[in-house]
Design an enzyme around this catalytic site. Structure first.
Site, mmCIF file in Angstrom:
data_model
loop_
_atom_site.group_PDB
_atom_site.id
_atom_site.type_symbol
_atom_site.label_atom_id
_atom_site.label_comp_id
_atom_site.label_asym_id
_atom_site.label_seq_id
_atom_site.Cartn_x
_atom_site.Cartn_y
_atom_site.Cartn_z
ATOM 1 C CB THR A 126 -0.905 -0.001 1.261
ATOM 2 O OG1 THR A 126 -1.537 1.273 1.373
ATOM 3 C CG2 THR A 126 -0.138 -0.271 2.541
ATOM 4 C CG ASP A 127 -1.254 4.914 -0.893
ATOM 5 O OD1 ASP A 127 -1.705 4.322 0.104
ATOM 6 O OD2 ASP A 127 -1.942 5.674 -1.607
ATOM 7 C CD GLU A 128 -3.061 3.748 4.788
ATOM 8 O OE1 GLU A 128 -2.712 3.651 5.976
ATOM 9 O OE2 GLU A 128 -4.236 3.868 4.427
ATOM 10 C CE1 TYR A 151 -3.615 -2.370 6.034
ATOM 11 C CE2 TYR A 151 -3.253 -0.059 5.521
ATOM 12 C CZ TYR A 151 -3.455 -1.358 5.100
ATOM 13 O OH TYR A 151 -3.472 -1.657 3.754
ATOM 14 C CE LYS A 155 -0.482 -4.474 3.211
ATOM 15 N NZ LYS A 155 -0.982 -5.817 2.781
#
Ligand code: NAD
Ligand code: DAU
Length: 341
Positions: A126-128, A151, A155
């Site tokens: 994810t971009d997060e 979260y 990741k």
């Protein structure tokens, strides 16, 4: 590549990917492996339930003997790992399952991929993982990881483990980092399904803080095409960003959503912000562009068509809204919305 294990394939993106692959590649066998947590839903896979190249196995990615058995049974040569706990707000309330599935579960799959000498292990990231990105900047694949929620940290940890297995053991891995996916079958906790179904019921839309946060809202089918390309043409050991190049403020997304439904702006409520809320993500995706991928669906079209899908598919969301979701909604929004919820 012939027998692909799609872990987490009963969730939102995994199911869209399984449907896409089953229909596009009749010669491949697509085996969905999923624990069926609150977010897993067999309704998401109904479209392909009778297809001969689709199979479903219930199981946890943390359960190594079960993972190994399924790999042997179906002669799996490729794993595409979507399985994760995925909602930032739930990770703030209770991070434990995020660490178990995201970090330990990824390790179990990597060990299995090594033990059985699989052709490819692909990790959906994810971009997060890049954290909050200042205006004027975009993340490239080798930028430092600065996750800011439990979260995002789960990741980022998984990505590091995948990279370590490639470097240390020569495991043939790839990683992709997409932006906010939207489309059919997304669980109601995420902003667009939540706000659409609330608006359809004339209930308030709880906007965190000022609503000026920016996201790259991406249609899930563009994401599926990008994963397909990386599986077939991506270089081993590499990471690929998959964005839209267009950041949309949440308030703008909400205007499109309400206008699509013909609902009034008076449904908007600004409520207490998410702790540590990232203001902006932005992906530079030149690397996958060089392989020949471009987004085909604009963010505005993606938002409007997604909103229309929920309006047309109450059969899918009504039973979710009346189930486990109610107690989550109370914990997450009860104090924020008070008597209005
Ligand atoms: P989702 O929450 O809709 O689905 C997750 C699926 O994983 C569910 O079917 C669930 O039952 C399954 N699962 C959870 N724990 C499991 C376990 N221990 N073993 C087996 N299955 C398990 O998630 P999603 O939105 O489809 O996201 C899929 C992947 O894409 C995740 O890895 C997520 O981090 C990533 N991602 C999502 C987005 C997005 O916008 N939705 C954006 C970037 C990356
Ligand atoms: O960026 C990719 C990520 O997108 C994925 O890795 C995550 O799995 C996925 O959940 C999503 O994370 P976000 O936190 O960006 O998505 P969410 O739909 O929860 O929120 C989108 C934006 O809307 C965000 O700025 C928070 C805001 N929001 C969300 C909810 C649920 C609100 O204002 N109110 C809400 O009630």
């Amino acid at each position: 590549m012939k027998n692909i294990l799609v872990t987490g394939g009963a969730g939102f993106i995994g199911a869209n990917f399984a449907i896409y692959m089953v229909q596009k590649y009749p010669a491949y066998n697509i085996i969905v492996y999923d624990k069926l947590t609150y977010a897993g839903n067999m309704d998401n896979l109904l479209e392909i339930s009778d297809e001969p190249n689709y199979h479903f196995e219930k199981g946890d990615i943390c359960d190594s003997p079960r993972v190994n058995k399924v790999i042997e049974q179906y002669k799996i040569d490729t794993i595409v790992n979507f399985a994760a706990e995925t909602h930032v707000d739930r990770s703030i309330l209770d991070p434990e399952a995020f660490v178990k599935t995201g970090v330990y579960g990824t390790y179990v799959l990597l060990e299995a991929a090594k033990q059985y000498g699989l052709e490819r292990y692909h990790q959906i990231s994810t971009d997060e993982v890049y954290g909050d990105i200042p205006e004027g900047q975009s993340s490239v694949e080798d930028d430092p990881l600065r996750p800011r929620s439990p979260y995002a940290a789960s990741k980022a940890s998984a990505d590091l483990m995948v990279q370590a297995y490639h470097v240390t053991y020569g495991l043939p891995t790839t990683i992709s980092r997409c932006s906010n996916n939207i489309g059919p079958y997304q669980y109601l906790e995420k902003v667009i399904p939540l706000f659409t179904t609330n608006a359809l019921e004339d209930k308030p839309l709880p906007v965190y803080g000022d609503g000026r946060q920016q996201r790259e809202y991406q249609h899930v089918l563009d994401h599926c095409r990008a994963i397909d390309l990386v599986l077939h043409k991506g270089a081993i050991g590499e990471i690929y960003n998959m964005g839209t190049g267009i950041e949309v403020e949440n308030m703008r997304m909400i205007e499109i959503l309400l206008d699509t439904l013909g609902k009034p702006r008076s449904l908007i409520r600004h409520v207490t912000d998410r702790p540590g809320h990232d203001r902006r993500y932005s992906l530079n995706f030149d690397k996958i562009r060089a392989l020949g991928w471009e987004p085909e669906i604009s963010p505005e079209e993606a938002i409007a068509s997604t909103v229309r899908w929920y309006a047309d598919n109450e059969w899918w969301w009504r039973k979710i809204k009346e189930g486990e979701f109610q107690s989550y909604y109370e914990v997450q929004y009860g104090a924020r919305l008070g008597s209005e919820k």
